[in-house]
Design a protein around this motif. Sequence first.
Motif, PDB file in Angstrom:
ATOM      1  N   UNK A   6       0.832  -1.210   0.000  1.00 22.29           N
ATOM      2  CA  UNK A   6       0.000   0.000   0.000  1.00 22.29           C
ATOM      3  C   UNK A   6       0.863   1.254   0.000  1.00 22.29           C
ATOM      4  N   UNK A   7       0.346   2.292  -0.636  1.00 25.57           N
ATOM      5  CA  UNK A   7       1.044   3.580  -0.699  1.00 25.57           C
ATOM      6  C   UNK A   7       0.099   4.661  -0.191  1.00 25.57           C
ATOM      7  N   UNK A   8       0.674   5.668   0.478  1.00 30.23           N
ATOM      8  CA  UNK A   8      -0.170   6.730   1.023  1.00 30.23           C
ATOM      9  C   UNK A   8       0.341   8.122   0.650  1.00 30.23           C
ATOM     10  N   UNK A  46      13.593   9.124   2.924  1.00 25.26           N
ATOM     11  CA  UNK A  46      12.602   9.580   3.896  1.00 25.26           C
ATOM     12  C   UNK A  46      11.254   8.883   3.802  1.00 25.26           C
ATOM     13  N   UNK A  50       5.881   0.223   6.949  1.00 22.77           N
ATOM     14  CA  UNK A  50       5.212  -0.544   7.997  1.00 22.77           C
ATOM     15  C   UNK A  50       4.859  -1.916   7.438  1.00 22.77           C
ATOM     16  N   UNK A  52       2.283  -4.943   8.442  1.00 22.77           N
ATOM     17  CA  UNK A  52       1.133  -5.226   9.310  1.00 22.77           C
ATOM     18  C   UNK A  52       0.908  -4.108  10.339  1.00 22.77           C
ATOM     19  N   UNK A  53       1.068  -2.889   9.854  1.00 22.64           N
ATOM     20  CA  UNK A  53       0.744  -1.700  10.644  1.00 22.64           C
ATOM     21  C   UNK A  53       1.716  -1.405  11.787  1.00 22.64           C
ATOM     22  N   UNK A  54       2.899  -2.023  11.741  1.00 23.08           N
ATOM     23  CA  UNK A  54       3.977  -1.642  12.663  1.00 23.08           C
ATOM     24  C   UNK A  54       5.173  -1.170  11.860  1.00 23.08           C
ATOM     25  N   UNK A  55       5.852  -0.138  12.373  1.00 15.74           N
ATOM     26  CA  UNK A  55       7.043   0.361  11.675  1.00 15.74           C
ATOM     27  C   UNK A  55       8.135  -0.706  11.645  1.00 15.74           C
ATOM     28  N   UNK A  67       0.901  -7.264   5.042  1.00 15.46           N
ATOM     29  CA  UNK A  67       0.550  -6.002   4.384  1.00 15.46           C
ATOM     30  C   UNK A  67       1.729  -5.058   4.577  1.00 15.46           C
ATOM     31  N   UNK A  69       3.361  -1.348   3.847  1.00 16.63           N
ATOM     32  CA  UNK A  69       2.941   0.004   3.463  1.00 16.63           C
ATOM     33  C   UNK A  69       4.138   0.930   3.372  1.00 16.63           C
ATOM     34  N   UNK A  71       5.105   5.063   2.964  1.00 21.88           N
ATOM     35  CA  UNK A  71       4.511   6.404   3.033  1.00 21.88           C
ATOM     36  C   UNK A  71       5.521   7.462   3.466  1.00 21.88           C
ATOM     37  N   UNK A  73       6.972  10.950   5.539  1.00 22.18           N
ATOM     38  CA  UNK A  73       6.912  11.356   6.956  1.00 22.18           C
ATOM     39  C   UNK A  73       5.500  11.811   7.321  1.00 22.18           C
ATOM     40  N   UNK A  74       5.074  11.481   8.511  1.00 20.07           N
ATOM     41  CA  UNK A  74       3.697  11.776   8.905  1.00 20.07           C
ATOM     42  C   UNK A  74       3.584  13.243   9.340  1.00 20.07           C
TER      43      UNK A  74
END
Lengths: 77, 77, 150, 150
Positions: A6-8, A46, A50, A52-55, A67, A69, A71, A73-74
């Motif tokens: 996934x990309x954000x 930069x 993640x 499975x939703x962990x960094x 999964x 992902x 993305x 920097x937040x």
Amino acid sequence: MSIKVRYFASLKESIGRSEDELIFTGPLTVYDVWQQTNPDKDRPNQVLVAVNMDYVDWDNLVKDEDEVAFFPPVTGG
Amino acid sequence: MSIKVRYFASLKESIGRSEDELIFTGPLTVYDVWQQTNPDKDRPNQVLVAVNMDYVDWDNLVKDEDEVAFFPPVTGG
Amino acid sequence: MAVTICTNPFNPYEVLQAYEASLLQSLGSIGATSLFIGTMRDFNEGDHVKGMTLEYYPGMTEKQLDKILIDAQNQWALIDSLVVHRVGDIFPKEPIVLVAVWSSHRGDAFDACRFIMEALKSKAPFWKKELLVNQQERWVAKNSDGYQSS
Amino acid sequence: MAVTICTNPFNPYEVLQAYEASLLQSLGSIGATSLFIGTMRDFNEGDHVKGMTLEYYPGMTEKQLDKILIDAQNQWALIDSLVVHRVGDIFPKEPIVLVAVWSSHRGDAFDACRFIMEALKSKAPFWKKELLVNQQERWVAKNSDGYQSS
């Protein structure tokens, strides 16, 4: 084996897709996932990863049905 | 010359008064004020002093119509 | 900038909504609001506390609080700040103090709010007398250092 | 402990009053409430901003925020904590984030609230895209360090 990629945010826009499905055999790191789904693009600076939703780091191994992902920097809050 | 002396909280209770009126001539420090209004009591530890509602030291000089206040450490908030 | 001493219970959230209505003009530049509410606990120094009386020094208390807010405005880039403090008879769970700071950036808001609260605790003339469950009364001797963890 | 992601505008003061109603049992031990509200400004990096879209990663965002609150509860003596964060289309003056921490002592509340806010800013997957007055859109590149004054 199959993993979802996934990309954000701005990365999603620059890649032009929000998701990939990657079918693979054998051990694979996050960095390999990036190379296989974006063969024409260097590993971006930069960009955070993640699994499975962990960094995780780019050398983290992925497994079937993970999964992954990517993305930028937040910027919440 | 005349100054008003005020006491608050536990100090007011231990002194047994909330106010004194002190009539004096000549220069007078806060410490002199304490001694003249409370001749039987040593200068108490940890008591704070204000003149005209600003914190001052015990050697601060007072003048006619000043309001001098003595009180224990503050405990608001 | 406002300092309010109140003798009756106050609802900090209602106070804040009313005060922010007065900030309407600068609302677009506010990015950060840092708030602190001090509430009366029913337990202190090992004893159950039934109530408390807060004495203050009318005139000096307001003067010192004004100075603290001006100090904060001079040290940080703030848009506005507010202190509300109860006096008189207070019961557990009631708010004692509200400190509010509005600024463009969060670093300033956090720093200033905490500074105001610590300055209030060490300089604003308020004194707490606790009424214990056994009817004993006692003056709180000294405020603790709020920059320490418990 | 609660994490809420909302797609509609929220009033932080109403949220807080509703949430505190659920804390009734521990209310007597709360001495300190530290709150932070982040609000959308109409100006950023020299430009007037008309609106903003906040993207997030459903599932991961909540997971990371939960972890941050648990981290805070492990580091300080807290009674409860709460994060509410907007996503979707946001306009100037609207709240973006609310962080609330309840504890017995103020040092813990202040430290934990700021810790949660900084951790959220660096770890919770949210991304802001600004819509400028000239109709241009731009992604916000990076959050600033909130431990610095402006």
